[in-house]
Write a protein that holds these residues in place. Structure first.
Motif, PDB file in Angstrom:
ATOM      1  N   GLY A   1       1.322   1.900  -1.665  1.00  0.00           N
ATOM      2  CA  GLY A   1       2.610   1.634  -2.285  1.00  0.00           C
ATOM      3  C   GLY A   1       3.145   0.281  -1.885  1.00  0.00           C
ATOM      4  O   GLY A   1       2.524  -0.465  -1.111  1.00  0.00           O
ATOM      5  N   ASN A   2       4.288  -0.065  -2.427  1.00  0.00           N
ATOM      6  CA  ASN A   2       4.923  -1.357  -2.147  1.00  0.00           C
ATOM      7  C   ASN A   2       4.930  -1.628  -0.643  1.00  0.00           C
ATOM      8  O   ASN A   2       5.452  -0.841   0.140  1.00  0.00           O
ATOM      9  N   ARG A   3       4.340  -2.736  -0.246  1.00  0.00           N
ATOM     10  CA  ARG A   3       4.144  -3.011   1.192  1.00  0.00           C
ATOM     11  C   ARG A   3       5.468  -3.077   1.947  1.00  0.00           C
ATOM     12  O   ARG A   3       5.523  -2.799   3.148  1.00  0.00           O
ATOM     13  N   GLN A   4       6.558  -3.410   1.253  1.00  0.00           N
ATOM     14  CA  GLN A   4       7.855  -3.503   1.931  1.00  0.00           C
ATOM     15  C   GLN A   4       8.398  -2.129   2.332  1.00  0.00           C
ATOM     16  O   GLN A   4       9.322  -2.045   3.139  1.00  0.00           O
TER      17      GLN A   4
ATOM     18  N   ALA B   1      -7.451  -6.085  -3.404  1.00  0.00           N
ATOM     19  CA  ALA B   1      -6.702  -5.088  -2.632  1.00  0.00           C
ATOM     20  C   ALA B   1      -6.985  -5.239  -1.138  1.00  0.00           C
ATOM     21  O   ALA B   1      -8.131  -5.450  -0.718  1.00  0.00           O
ATOM     22  N   ASP B   2      -5.929  -5.124  -0.328  1.00  0.00           N
ATOM     23  CA  ASP B   2      -6.064  -5.266   1.120  1.00  0.00           C
ATOM     24  C   ASP B   2      -7.124  -4.307   1.654  1.00  0.00           C
ATOM     25  O   ASP B   2      -7.074  -3.102   1.398  1.00  0.00           O
TER      26      ASP B   2
ATOM     27  N   GLU C   1       0.459   3.897  -8.662  1.00  0.00           N
ATOM     28  CA  GLU C   1       1.550   3.735  -7.697  1.00  0.00           C
ATOM     29  C   GLU C   1       1.035   3.515  -6.275  1.00  0.00           C
ATOM     30  O   GLU C   1       1.486   2.605  -5.569  1.00  0.00           O
ATOM     31  N   LEU C   2       0.097   4.359  -5.830  1.00  0.00           N
ATOM     32  CA  LEU C   2      -0.407   4.219  -4.463  1.00  0.00           C
ATOM     33  C   LEU C   2      -1.501   3.166  -4.342  1.00  0.00           C
ATOM     34  O   LEU C   2      -1.898   2.810  -3.229  1.00  0.00           O
ATOM     35  N   GLY C   3      -2.028   2.692  -5.454  1.00  0.00           N
ATOM     36  CA  GLY C   3      -3.053   1.652  -5.391  1.00  0.00           C
ATOM     37  C   GLY C   3      -4.347   2.120  -4.765  1.00  0.00           C
ATOM     38  O   GLY C   3      -5.038   1.343  -4.098  1.00  0.00           O
TER      39      GLY C   3
ATOM     40  N   SER D   1       4.678   0.198  -6.952  1.00  0.00           N
ATOM     41  CA  SER D   1       3.286   0.063  -6.528  1.00  0.00           C
ATOM     42  C   SER D   1       3.140  -1.074  -5.529  1.00  0.00           C
ATOM     43  O   SER D   1       4.039  -1.894  -5.345  1.00  0.00           O
ATOM     44  N   GLY D   2       1.983  -1.118  -4.916  1.00  0.00           N
ATOM     45  CA  GLY D   2       1.780  -2.096  -3.857  1.00  0.00           C
ATOM     46  C   GLY D   2       1.217  -3.420  -4.300  1.00  0.00           C
ATOM     47  O   GLY D   2       1.032  -4.305  -3.469  1.00  0.00           O
TER      48      GLY D   2
END
Length: 872
Positions: free
Chosen positions: A769-772, A48-49, A281-283, A762-763
């Motif tokens: 969440g999804n980075r986009q 994870a980032d 979802e939010l990671g 999800s991210g």
């Protein structure tokens, strides 16, 4: 060392917790009253980032821990067990002292030589990201200086659905974007200072009434379960989850689950909100801790996503725990999978390594339970007598920052020309709110009274004042410096004396009034946390009307925890200025003097709407149970339409001052709006699966290996341990249901450990969440010119209309605070991300940009939108 019953019992009647808030229900209909399960609880993502390095350190550390050490790390030691408001057990073999959890959202609660900062709501009124960050950093530094490891803030729950809700002031604003910015900047500030932030209260915790059964029963309400906040899926994502996503994206290390139920499942065992929304979802990679006594089950809360039990005991000072011994037994008998306890420990230690970088902590140098220098470390047991308070001064120069934030968070609502003051001939200050509490600024425990000037609300979200500058003292000092005549009457009821004072010639009358609120365990004048009404306290409205009838130059200053009703007097021509000074903290008087005298040109914006009536807000506090003696039901049927969104939807004239409104001592002109479309790629849903649950080796299943080691250290009264006191497992558990298998009472898949599919929203490796979702789609610019004669700051606000029939008229999406010299023109730049332009699709379970035309607005408030442009 007794363990708690209900290792397997499921409190609240809803099976361990929660499920799809997916709702095809249209807004306006009854929200969901059921929460379906979501399992298993997601395990940490090693890639994870922002978490990879912390994960690696945590894995090295946790792989060395025994099962009992992991349980010790996840279970609080009990109320009053040690020095902090909450602590978990230590791991001395590996050099880890007990982690210290301590309030609060505006400073360090219960200590001395600390600062009392402005409230989150006041910080939000600055509309200044830099000040929000600096406030968080200063609070983090003070916490670190006291030996605190986890600071229990910032607050996005309550968001502020109802203006009378008691703890709105701890948070930021009833707007998800402004609150999200406040959360993100505060989290980054606290954690950059080396202390783990705790985003709370997750989620839908919007009032104090009925949040806890015992508390409500103490007030005479016959309920057996806490309030249920019933929230549909669209509303959850577009309003209440939004600022928590910003906190997660900022790298927050911990999240506190809330007291109340969400869709009739308790927040701290609700698998939908914890496992699915937050961790999946939010990671979210950090740990979930319970609010104090918000845990209702043992195994059920473990598999539903809870990672840390606070303060550890089932009820304060019971000496019994849902976890501790019971969690050890639950792993040994296979009820709770070992990987789940491993993941709890991993999440806690990864947060430690991410933020603190080390386990070599400074000692805890205070006791929450006393300001005495010497006393027992184990407060309730009265054991370990030693120096427990070192009276370390952690304030540095934070008083200057507090003064700056409070002044820049003071909203000038009305001004017909009386401000700024310039050596007025005669200043008359009136009102209790201008003066001191006769018992001292800390004379009421947790500020549970409203005596003297109001500078913070009440409850656990408070801090002791190191001093409190009252408006009376600061304004008198300024008057003396100016050679003005100065008198004050610090009473709301001395009508004759007040009339005689303010009726004289050449008087500038400044009336100070307030309205207070706080946490539900304290009742102040019949306000059980939540305010009974939106009027001013202690005859405040009559005081304002009387003074303004006697004096043609009356200035009103309001200290409050939210909006109050101004309808009866705000239009009076004798009231020449109205200011909202929020909850300014220890420098209160100095900050208001700075604004009144023009040392600070006001730029703050109201973080909420000022309506004409209480009813004009729509949603209100539920003051009486509505479900027999069961869980009171609070349906969020208004959906996303709260505060300014609701007023805009109504379209009537019930607004006095709108969200985002605020005046200056200079003037500004808006022109030349432009839009640039970015080359963001097409949105791609996340695909793939997680790895299987990681394992950390074997552990003994022989209960003899888990007996309390009385030969190593003595048992401390009411202290919670991971050990057993007998090799008879049923007796050790103190649970009449002991022996049931997980399959008999846990939902399907609760203990699965195989690879799990990733949600499309999800991210993947991207927390938040999804980075986009965070791709910039459009950049909006506009020219802002200072057309006045003095330097000032302006807050251009970027709003968007999403264009759909169920969308708000406008919604805040970006803002800036800009310093502009007289005659100078500066360019405002606002950015719109994909998330900013999206709606939550309940069928697709993802964010979708609709086909409706989108329009961007730039203006000075939610209703003063000078410029607009259609997005291509």
């Amino acid at each position: 060392m007794k363990a708690a019953a209900a290792l397997s019992c499921l409190a609240g009647g809803t099976l361990a917790a929660a499920g799809t808030l997916n709702s095809a229900n249209k807004l306006g209909k009854r929200a969901l009253e059921k929460s379906d399960p979501f399992y298993p609880s997601p395990w940490m993502n090693p890639d994870a980032d922002g978490w990879a390095e912390a994960y690696a350190h945590a894995r090295d550390f946790v792989s060395q821990m025994t099962l009992m050490e992991k349980v010790n790390l996840t279970t609080g030691v009990g109320w009053q067990g040690e020095q902090c408001v909450g602590q978990v057990g230590a791991v001395p073999r590996l050099g880890l002292r007990s982690l210290c959890m301590q309030d609060a959202p505006l400073g360090i609660r219960g200590t001395d030589f600390n600062s009392a900062f402005p409230s989150g709501q006041t910080a939000a009124a600055t509309f200044d990201r830099g000040l929000m960050y600096r406030r968080g950093y200063a609070m983090g530094k003070e916490a670190k200086g006291k030996g605190v490891n986890v600071l229990l803030g910032p607050v996005a729950g309550p968001l502020g659905r109802m203006p009378a809700a008691g703890r709105n002031w701890e948070g930021f604003a009833p707007d998800p974007v402004l609150t999200g910015v406040g959360m993100s900047e505060t989290v980054k500030g606290i954690q950059d200072a080396g202390v783990i932030a705790c985003a709370k209260h997750f989620i839908g915790n919007e009032q104090e009434h009925f949040r806890q059964v015992g508390e409500a029963q103490g007030y005479g309400f016959n309920i057996t379960e806490t309030l249920s906040s019933n929230i549909d899926d669209k509303t959850m994502h577009e309003m209440y989850l939004w600022p928590f996503a910003d906190a997660v994206r900022a790298g927050v290390g911990s999240v506190m689950c809330s007291y109340q139920q969400v869709n009739n499942s308790y927040g701290c065992q609700n698998s939908k909100i914890l496992n699915d929304l937050l961790k999946n979802e939010l990671g979210f990679q950090g740990f979930v801790m319970s609010d104090w006594q918000a845990q209702h089950t043992g195994a059920a809360s473990a598999v539903a996503g809870l990672d840390m039990s606070m303060p550890g005991d089932t009820v304060f000072n019971s000496g019994r725990s849902f976890w501790g011994t019971n969690l050890t037994l639950a792993v040994l008998n296979g009820t709770v999978p070992a990987y789940r306890v491993d993941d709890m420990a991993m999440r806690i230690m990864a947060s430690v390594f991410k933020v603190s970088k080390t386990t070599d902590f400074d000692p805890i140098n205070f006791s929450f339970w006393t300001l005495d220098t010497y006393g027992p470390v184990h407060w309730v047991a009265k054991k370990g007598y030693q120096e427990i308070n070192s009276h370390v001064d952690v304030r540095e120069d934070h008083g200057n920052l507090i003064r700056e934030i409070a002044a820049k968070g003071t909203v000038l609502l009305k001004n017909t020309g009386s401000l700024p003051l310039n050596k007025p001939k005669f200043v008359a200050v009136v009102g209790e709110d201008a003066g001191p509490n006769p018992n001292g600024p800390n004379g009421c425990s947790d500020r549970g009274c409203n005596d003297g000037t109001l500078a913070m609300g009440w409850g656990s979200g408070t801090a002791n004042y190191p001093y409190l500058i009252t408006p009376d003292s600061a304004l008198q000092a300024q008057a003396v410096q100016d050679g003005s005549r100065y008198e004050s009457i610090l009473s709301n009821y001395a009508a004759d004396k007040t009339k005689a004072l303010v009726s004289q010639d050449n008087v500038t009358a400044i009336v100070f009034v307030n309205a207070d609120s706080g946490e539900g365990y304290i009742n102040v004048d019949g306000n059980m946390g939540d305010r009974k009404n939106l009027t001013l306290w202690r005859n405040g409205d009559n005081l304002v009307k009387s003074v303004s009838s006697w004096c043609p130059n009356t200035i009103v200053v309001i200290h409050s925890t939210g909006p109050v009703l101004l309808t009866e007097w705000y239009e009076s021509p004798n009231i020449t200025a109205i200011l909202w000074a929020g909850l300014p903290g220890q420098e209160s008087g100095n900050s208001i003097a700075d604004v009144l005298y023009g040392k600070v040109n006001p730029t703050a914006r109201s973080p909420f709407t000022w309506g004409k009536t209480r009813e004009s807000y729509g949603a209100d506090v539920l003051y009486k149970p509505n479900n027999g003696n069961g869980a009171p039901q609070q349906d969020f049927t208004e959906g996303v339409f709260i505060d300014y969104r609701y007023f805009d939807k109504k379209g009537d004239d019930s607004v006095i001052y709108e969200f985002g409104h605020g005046l200056s001592y200079t003037t500004f002109e808006y022109s030349n709006i432009r839009v640039e479309k970015s080359n963001a790629g097409e949105y791609k849903p996340t695909t793939g699966t997680t790895p299987a649950a990681p394992t950390f080796g074997n552990y003994s299943t022989d209960l003899n290996d888990y007996l309390f080691p009385s030969d190593q250290f003595p048992y401390v009264y009411q202290y919670l341990y991971p050990y057993v006191n007998t090799t008879d497992a049923k007796k050790a558990s103190d649970d009449p249901h002991y022996g049931q298998t997980a399959a008999e009472f846990l939902p399907p898949h609760a203990t699965d450990d195989d690879a799990q599919p990733l949600l499309r929203s999800s991210g993947g490796n991207s927390p938040g969440g999804n980075r986009q979702l965070y791709d910039i789609m459009y950049t909006i610019t506009a020219d802002i010119k200072n057309t006045g004669s003095i330097v000032g700051e302006e807050v251009p606000q970027l709003y968007v209309s999403l264009g759909g029939p169920d969308d708000p008229k406008v919604a805040l999406r970006d803002f800036d605070r800009m310093r502009i010299d007289p005659g100078e023109t500066k360019q405002f730049t606002g950015r719109l991300t994909r998330r900013d332009l999206s709606n939550w699709d309940v069928a697709a379970q993802d964010w979708v940009v609709s086909e409706h035309e989108k329009t961007a607005f730039v203006g000075r408030s939610s209703r003063k939108l000078d410029l607009k442009v259609v997005l291509p």
